[in-house]
Design an enzyme around this catalytic site. Structure first.
Site, PDB file in Angstrom:
ATOM      1  N   ARG A   1      -1.075  -8.136  13.092  1.00  0.00           N
ATOM      2  CA  ARG A   1      -1.573  -7.096  12.181  1.00  0.00           C
ATOM      3  C   ARG A   1      -2.510  -7.715  11.140  1.00  0.00           C
ATOM      4  O   ARG A   1      -3.497  -7.099  10.748  1.00  0.00           O
ATOM      5  CB  ARG A   1      -0.388  -6.382  11.510  1.00  0.00           C
ATOM      6  CG  ARG A   1       0.349  -5.471  12.492  1.00  0.00           C
ATOM      7  CD  ARG A   1       1.750  -5.104  12.024  1.00  0.00           C
ATOM      8  NE  ARG A   1       1.773  -4.362  10.786  1.00  0.00           N
ATOM      9  CZ  ARG A   1       2.809  -4.346   9.939  1.00  0.00           C
ATOM     10  NH1 ARG A   1       3.900  -5.051  10.191  1.00  0.00           N
ATOM     11  NH2 ARG A   1       2.749  -3.627   8.855  1.00  0.00           N
TER      12      ARG A   1
ATOM     13  N   LYS B   1       0.822  -1.218   0.000  1.00  0.00           N
ATOM     14  CA  LYS B   1       0.000   0.000   0.000  1.00  0.00           C
ATOM     15  C   LYS B   1       0.856   1.269   0.000  1.00  0.00           C
ATOM     16  O   LYS B   1       0.607   2.179  -0.769  1.00  0.00           O
ATOM     17  CB  LYS B   1      -0.884   0.075   1.249  1.00  0.00           C
ATOM     18  CG  LYS B   1      -1.967  -0.939   1.343  1.00  0.00           C
ATOM     19  CD  LYS B   1      -2.876  -0.622   2.517  1.00  0.00           C
ATOM     20  CE  LYS B   1      -2.214  -0.675   3.875  1.00  0.00           C
ATOM     21  NZ  LYS B   1      -1.754  -1.995   4.316  1.00  0.00           N
TER      22      LYS B   1
ATOM     23  N   ARG C   1      11.207  -1.075  10.789  1.00  0.00           N
ATOM     24  CA  ARG C   1       9.994  -0.894  11.587  1.00  0.00           C
ATOM     25  C   ARG C   1       9.917  -1.969  12.656  1.00  0.00           C
ATOM     26  O   ARG C   1      10.080  -3.149  12.364  1.00  0.00           O
ATOM     27  CB  ARG C   1       8.765  -0.976  10.674  1.00  0.00           C
ATOM     28  CG  ARG C   1       8.493   0.319   9.956  1.00  0.00           C
ATOM     29  CD  ARG C   1       7.345   0.171   9.009  1.00  0.00           C
ATOM     30  NE  ARG C   1       6.127  -0.335   9.636  1.00  0.00           N
ATOM     31  CZ  ARG C   1       4.935  -0.339   9.044  1.00  0.00           C
ATOM     32  NH1 ARG C   1       4.815   0.144   7.821  1.00  0.00           N
ATOM     33  NH2 ARG C   1       3.883  -0.814   9.650  1.00  0.00           N
TER      34      ARG C   1
ATOM     35  N   ARG D   1      -9.679   2.069   8.998  1.00  0.00           N
ATOM     36  CA  ARG D   1      -9.289   0.695   9.274  1.00  0.00           C
ATOM     37  C   ARG D   1     -10.397  -0.080   9.985  1.00  0.00           C
ATOM     38  O   ARG D   1     -10.223  -1.255  10.292  1.00  0.00           O
ATOM     39  CB  ARG D   1      -8.047   0.700  10.158  1.00  0.00           C
ATOM     40  CG  ARG D   1      -6.840   0.014   9.499  1.00  0.00           C
ATOM     41  CD  ARG D   1      -5.710   0.121  10.474  1.00  0.00           C
ATOM     42  NE  ARG D   1      -4.535  -0.618  10.184  1.00  0.00           N
ATOM     43  CZ  ARG D   1      -3.463  -0.113   9.570  1.00  0.00           C
ATOM     44  NH1 ARG D   1      -3.492   1.081   9.053  1.00  0.00           N
ATOM     45  NH2 ARG D   1      -2.376  -0.837   9.469  1.00  0.00           N
TER      46      ARG D   1
ATOM     47  N   ARG E   1      11.064  -6.816   3.346  1.00  0.00           N
ATOM     48  CA  ARG E   1      11.094  -5.357   3.548  1.00  0.00           C
ATOM     49  C   ARG E   1      12.056  -5.005   4.691  1.00  0.00           C
ATOM     50  O   ARG E   1      12.861  -4.085   4.574  1.00  0.00           O
ATOM     51  CB  ARG E   1       9.682  -4.844   3.861  1.00  0.00           C
ATOM     52  CG  ARG E   1       9.631  -3.375   4.247  1.00  0.00           C
ATOM     53  CD  ARG E   1       8.244  -2.809   4.076  1.00  0.00           C
ATOM     54  NE  ARG E   1       7.366  -3.095   5.196  1.00  0.00           N
ATOM     55  CZ  ARG E   1       6.042  -2.915   5.183  1.00  0.00           C
ATOM     56  NH1 ARG E   1       5.456  -2.493   4.090  1.00  0.00           N
ATOM     57  NH2 ARG E   1       5.318  -3.171   6.239  1.00  0.00           N
TER      58      ARG E   1
HETATM   59  P1  AMP Z   1       0.701   0.880   8.827  1.00  0.00           P
HETATM   60  O1  AMP Z   1       1.876   1.779   8.616  1.00  0.00           O
HETATM   61  O2  AMP Z   1      -0.503   1.307   8.062  1.00  0.00           O
HETATM   62  O3  AMP Z   1       1.045  -0.569   8.632  1.00  0.00           O
HETATM   63  O4  AMP Z   1       0.285   1.041  10.370  1.00  0.00           O
HETATM   64  C1  AMP Z   1       1.165   0.685  11.405  1.00  0.00           C
HETATM   65  C2  AMP Z   1       0.432   0.607  12.727  1.00  0.00           C
HETATM   66  O5  AMP Z   1      -0.126   1.893  13.036  1.00  0.00           O
HETATM   67  C3  AMP Z   1      -0.762  -0.333  12.748  1.00  0.00           C
HETATM   68  O6  AMP Z   1      -0.380  -1.671  12.994  1.00  0.00           O
HETATM   69  C4  AMP Z   1      -1.585   0.257  13.891  1.00  0.00           C
HETATM   70  O7  AMP Z   1      -1.012  -0.047  15.142  1.00  0.00           O
HETATM   71  C5  AMP Z   1      -1.386   1.751  13.677  1.00  0.00           C
HETATM   72  N1  AMP Z   1      -2.404   2.314  12.774  1.00  0.00           N
HETATM   73  C6  AMP Z   1      -2.215   2.841  11.522  1.00  0.00           C
HETATM   74  N2  AMP Z   1      -3.363   3.295  11.000  1.00  0.00           N
HETATM   75  C7  AMP Z   1      -4.321   3.044  11.928  1.00  0.00           C
HETATM   76  C8  AMP Z   1      -5.729   3.255  11.980  1.00  0.00           C
HETATM   77  N3  AMP Z   1      -6.382   3.810  10.937  1.00  0.00           N
HETATM   78  N4  AMP Z   1      -6.387   2.875  13.101  1.00  0.00           N
HETATM   79  C9  AMP Z   1      -5.747   2.314  14.141  1.00  0.00           C
HETATM   80  N5  AMP Z   1      -4.428   2.060  14.156  1.00  0.00           N
HETATM   81  C10 AMP Z   1      -3.709   2.427  13.063  1.00  0.00           C
END
Ligand code: AMP
Length: 198
Positions: free
Chosen positions: A150, A13, A139, A88, A127
């Protein structure tokens, strides 16, 4: 255009949203990046949010909604944006609908990158390896254990949104198992078709 990009963790994404944003000349708004920045800057209850993210769980809606709303109402986002990682869950999708209704604008499309779950762990491990080799920060949630959580959170909370957006005829699904360039091409095609139909 106002776009949302969806897909399980490791679907690509972030990469695709960055490419699409530069093609379309609109900002890429990643809720994960915004949260990581907020934690790094100490502007959020860092330990709480940081710990939740490190476990691969979802951060409370109120915090995410506020951070995303602040960014989405910045001047450079007035003509559109691509939202990555938000909404989400249903509550966040409803908040997005309300925000759009207040501003008299609409969501143009939800782009879904479809990837078989069996390849996600390998992708995320790659990654992390690539970042490590390049001397870049890795990360903390890119580990097989956290990734499983996740993926569970995605299945439980986020996947139901696919039905919602299908029913509203907003969903465009692309095959995320193809090369990065091919996935971008499919996304560009989908967005172009939507734009023409507007
Ligand atoms: P991402 O970079 O999108 O993979 O997000 C990394 C982490 O950020 C996720 O595993 C959640 O802990 C948190 N996170 C990101 N976006 C959201 C969201 N819209 N709602 C809740 N937690 C989020």
């Amino acid at each position: 255009m106002r776009l949302v990009i969806m897909g399980p963790p490791g679907a690509g994404k972030g990469t695709q949203a960055t490419r699409l944003a530069s093609r379309l000349g609109i900002p890429h708004l990643s809720s994960g990046e915004l949260l990581r920045d907020a934690v790094a800057a100490g502007s959020e209850p860092g330990t709480l949010v940081g710990e939740i993210m490190a476990r691969g769980e979802l951060v409370p809606d109120d915090i995410v909604k506020r951070i995303v709303a602040e960014r989405a109402t910045a001047a450079d986002a007035s003509d559109g944006f691509i939202l990555d990682g938000f909404p989400r869950n249903i509550e966040q999708a409803e908040a997005l609908d309300r925000a759009f209704a207040t501003r008299g604008v609409e969501l143009d499309a939800v782009l879904r990158i479809d990837v078989d779950e069996s390849v996600l762990v390998d992708r995320v491990t790659e990654r992390a390896d690539r970042a490590r080799t390049a001397g870049e920060p890795v990360r903390s949630d890119d580990t097989p254990e956290v990734l499983r959580e996740r993926i569970r959170a995605y299945r439980r909370e986020t996947a139901p949104l696919l039905d919602l957006y299908t029913a509203r005829d907003l969903l465009e699904t692309v095959d995320g198992s193809r090369s990065i360039d091919e996935v971008t091409a499919q996304l560009v095609d989908a967005v172009t078709a939507r734009n023409r139909a507007r």
